[in-house]
Design an enzyme around this catalytic site. Structure first.
Site, PDB file in Angstrom:
ATOM      1  N   GLY A  49       3.620   0.907   5.176  1.00 57.57           N
ATOM      2  CA  GLY A  49       4.891   1.647   5.972  1.00 57.57           C
ATOM      3  C   GLY A  49       4.599   2.404   7.218  1.00 57.57           C
ATOM      4  CD  GLN A 108       1.739   4.847  11.114  1.00 54.32           C
ATOM      5  OE1 GLN A 108       2.855   4.958  11.721  1.00 54.32           O
ATOM      6  NE2 GLN A 108       1.548   5.476   9.815  1.00 54.32           N
ATOM      7  CE  LYS A 121      -3.577   3.528   7.138  1.00 54.37           C
ATOM      8  NZ  LYS A 121      -2.783   3.758   8.218  1.00 54.37           N
ATOM      9  CG  LEU A 141      -2.313  -0.744   1.287  1.00 55.81           C
ATOM     10  CD1 LEU A 141      -2.784  -1.099   2.600  1.00 55.81           C
ATOM     11  CD2 LEU A 141      -3.258  -0.209   0.267  1.00 55.81           C
ATOM     12  CB  VAL A 142       2.609   3.125  -2.133  1.00 55.12           C
ATOM     13  CG1 VAL A 142       3.777   2.194  -2.059  1.00 55.12           C
ATOM     14  CG2 VAL A 142       1.983   3.033  -3.459  1.00 55.12           C
ATOM     15  CB  CYS A 170      -6.235  22.021   1.737  1.00 51.68           C
ATOM     16  SG  CYS A 170      -4.629  21.443   1.158  1.00 51.68           S
TER      17      CYS A 170
HETATM   18  P1  ATP Z   1       3.402   7.310   4.281  1.00 54.65           P
HETATM   19  O1  ATP Z   1       5.087   8.229   4.689  1.00 54.65           O
HETATM   20  O2  ATP Z   1       4.004   6.191   3.741  1.00 54.65           O
HETATM   21  O3  ATP Z   1       2.471   8.226   3.596  1.00 54.65           O
HETATM   22  P2  ATP Z   1       2.414   8.192   6.745  1.00 54.65           P
HETATM   23  O4  ATP Z   1       3.328   8.385   7.973  1.00 54.65           O
HETATM   24  O5  ATP Z   1       1.762   9.197   6.169  1.00 54.65           O
HETATM   25  O6  ATP Z   1       2.964   7.050   5.870  1.00 54.65           O
HETATM   26  P3  ATP Z   1      -0.175   7.006   7.396  1.00 54.65           P
HETATM   27  O7  ATP Z   1      -0.883   8.108   6.426  1.00 54.65           O
HETATM   28  O8  ATP Z   1      -0.988   6.659   8.675  1.00 54.65           O
HETATM   29  O9  ATP Z   1       1.291   7.290   7.679  1.00 54.65           O
HETATM   30  O10 ATP Z   1      -0.094   5.573   6.356  1.00 54.65           O
HETATM   31  C1  ATP Z   1       0.436   4.496   6.842  1.00 54.65           C
HETATM   32  C2  ATP Z   1       0.448   3.633   5.722  1.00 54.65           C
HETATM   33  O11 ATP Z   1      -0.877   3.386   5.158  1.00 54.65           O
HETATM   34  C3  ATP Z   1       1.304   4.132   4.711  1.00 54.65           C
HETATM   35  O12 ATP Z   1       2.577   3.837   4.932  1.00 54.65           O
HETATM   36  C4  ATP Z   1       0.743   3.048   3.538  1.00 54.65           C
HETATM   37  O13 ATP Z   1       1.285   1.879   3.566  1.00 54.65           O
HETATM   38  C5  ATP Z   1      -0.707   3.226   3.778  1.00 54.65           C
HETATM   39  N1  ATP Z   1      -1.558   4.221   3.171  1.00 54.65           N
HETATM   40  C6  ATP Z   1      -1.757   5.570   3.579  1.00 54.65           C
HETATM   41  N2  ATP Z   1      -2.322   6.198   2.617  1.00 54.65           N
HETATM   42  C7  ATP Z   1      -2.390   5.521   1.721  1.00 54.65           C
HETATM   43  C8  ATP Z   1      -2.839   5.723   0.202  1.00 54.65           C
HETATM   44  N3  ATP Z   1      -3.591   6.634  -0.146  1.00 54.65           N
HETATM   45  N4  ATP Z   1      -3.114   4.964  -0.518  1.00 54.65           N
HETATM   46  C9  ATP Z   1      -2.343   3.571  -0.398  1.00 54.65           C
HETATM   47  N5  ATP Z   1      -1.728   3.322   0.980  1.00 54.65           N
HETATM   48  C10 ATP Z   1      -1.729   4.358   1.896  1.00 54.65           C
END
Ligand code: ATP
Ligand code: MG
Length: 487
Positions: free
Chosen positions: A285, A294, A263, A181-182, A448
């Site tokens: 991540g 988290q 999530k 998931l990215v 925003c």
């Molecule tokens: P990142 O630096 O990877 O954006 P983050 O510190 O912003 O992480 P979160 O927004 O809680 O933390 O996201 C945690 C994880 O959830 C991400 O690392 C990714 O694996 C997944 N994720 C978050 N947003 C998305 C998205 N829009 N699409 C796909 N996966 C997502």
């Protein structure tokens, strides 16, 4: 006797060599395939040869940089290879190559040997050392300023002076498939890198809550990752349109729990893709306690949405370590361009959700909305994807021109707390509906939380012929500016 010298890169394998015969054979074959693709994608030529426990690459010096990024390789040396009959010939070649280089320096000779010879490796070190001694400032076996490496294998000798460390790991592909998931941010990209490093074939899922510009920026980060580190397969990016789901969540779900429910749907989307492409795990991540979503409670509540294992390579890493890694692997800049789409999150997300409550909130959601998200999935072939350099300079501004109209895209509760005087509040999701109220002759500045959604809005409006900009860095940057002015 004329020695035929040939330049070669000695490629050393790490863990690959401690496997049993069968896996080792498979791993080495895969590694060679990956090396060939790495060279080809970098526009380099090269013959690749495998010898028990070793790989030799006949290419240019430039290939070292490429080989360092091929997982499964622990180190590389740029060497001179030649066939010999006597130890004397090795000594002479060493003299030709290194006499100048040891000048004014202390040196040491490190010799190794495999095969049957009339001399030992100690003999090689002694003879070569003796011949080079007059060129040098002396021998220092503990802390030499220059090291001459000599490796003898059968009737061939390899002479070199450097050992360049690579990243080790396992050849991409030997451990099967996962779905990452990215978001395009630092963390998820680094997490995917770690899975590639351990030999997984990684495909990607992006849940798009903003729009086309964000998708393009995310695709370019992911492409950068796989083009530099993901050799040996055809990486795919799957993009799901999450906008209708976000709208539904904001309408029906307790804002404090929205992040966790969201999530859960991201995990489900990844699981859907994983089942389709026979992937055996989901990668994220997440790092323990890094943000409100988290905590152990929230990670638990999220995880129960899927039955595939969720792998979190960064779970024990600090933000600083992750950022340092992002810089090292070259994705830092591109990730920094992808802004967070914070507009969907509430002011006070709950750090400790209880699963029952989360499930109760989730029950309020119209299930067909998620079905729509799944059917919106599109597959993008990353290897062949053309990336246009997005110029954000035109769209982003850092001042607010008095005769422009400021449109604040943040949630109403944040707008009520504070906003730019005279600005109007339109929800990002409502923007398409609000369009016909906008005047094509006026100038619009979107704002925003962090500048991600506003950039998307400005980009979209520009395509429709409006004069639109995005306030760079969002409300956060603006408040910092205002604080600076008043203090
Ligand atoms: P990142 O630096 O990877 O954006 P983050 O510190 O912003 O992480 P979160 O927004 O809680 O933390 O996201 C945690 C994880 O959830 C991400 O690392 C990714 O694996 C997944 N994720 C978050 N947003 C998305 C998205 N829009 N699409 C796909 N996966 C997502
Ligand atoms: Mg993020």
């Amino acid at each position: 006797m004329e020695n035929k010298l040939r330049d070669v890169l000695i490629v050393r394998l790490g863990e690959v060599t401690i496997k049993g015969k069968k896996s080792r054979d498979r791993f080495e074959k895969k590694l060679i395939e990956n090396i060939k693709e790495a060279l080809r994608l970098s526009g380099l030529q090269g013959e690749v040869k495998r010898e028990y426990g070793r790989i030799y690459v006949y290419s240019t010096q430039e290939a070292i940089k490429v080989l360092r990024r091929v997982f499964g390789i622990t180190s590389i040396s740029s060497a001179v290879e030649f066939e010999f009959e006597t130890l004397g010939e090795i000594v002479e070649v060493a003299y030709q190559l290194f006499c100048d280089k040891v000048k004014g320096k202390t040196f040491a000779v490190k010799a190794r040997r495999t095969g049957t010879h009339s001399f030992t490796s100690m003999d090689i070190a002694r003879e070569v050392g003796g011949r080079l001694y007059p060129c040098s400032r002396g021998v220092d076996l503990e802390n030499p300023e220059f090291t001459v490496y000599i490796e003898v294998r059968g009737n061939k000798a390899y002479l070199f002076q450097d050992v360049v460390k690579a990243y080790g790991g396992l050849p991409v592909g030997v451990e099967g498939r996962v779905v990452a998931l990215v978001s395009g941010g630092f963390d998820s990209i680094v997490a995917a890198w770690y899975m590639l490093k351990r030999g997984a074939e990684v495909h990607f899922v992006f849940c798009n809550m903003a729009g086309e510009l964000t998708e393009r920026l995310v695709a370019s980060v992911v492409k950068m990752l796989v083009d530099n580190w993901g050799y040996g397969y055809s990486p795919k990016l799957y993009v799901a349109d999450f906008r209708p789901l976000v709208k539904e969540l904001r309408k029906k779900v307790d804002p404090g729990l929205l992040g966790v429910v969201l999530k859960r749907y991201m995990y489900r989307t990844a699981e859907h893709v994983a089942r389709k492409i026979n992937a055996l795990g989901i990668v994220t991540g997440e790092s323990l306690g890094q943000v409100s979503s988290q905590t152990l409670e929230n990670l638990y509540s999220s995880s129960t949405a899927v039955s595939l294992p969720v792998y979190r390579p960064l779970i024990g890493m600090d933000k600083e370590e992750i950022i340092a890694r992002a810089r090292e692997i070259g994705t830092y800049e591109a990730s920094a361009r992808v802004k967070e789409v914070c507009g969907v999150y509430s002011v006070h997300p709950r750090t400790r959700s209880r699963l029952e409550e989360v499930l109760r909130e989730e029950d309020k959601i119209d299930k067909t909305v998620f079905e729509g998200v799944v059917s919106s999935l599109r597959e993008i072939e990353l290897r062949t994807l053309g990336i246009q350099a997005e110029s954000l300079d035109e769209v982003e501004i850092s001042t607010i021109d008095p005769d422009s109209i400021v449109i604040d895209l943040r949630p109403p509760e944040k707008y009520r707390e504070s906003h730019v005087p005279g600005s109007i509040n339109i929800d990002f999701a409502e923007l398409p509906v609000a369009l016909d109220k906008l005047d094509p002759n006026k100038k619009y500045i979107f704002i925003c939380d962090e500048g991600g959604l506003s950039r998307e809005a400005a980009y979209t409006l520009r395509k429709l012929g409006y004069k639109a900009w995005s306030f760079k860095g969002g409300y956060r940057a603006l408040s910092r500016k205002l604080d600076g002015l008043s203090s």
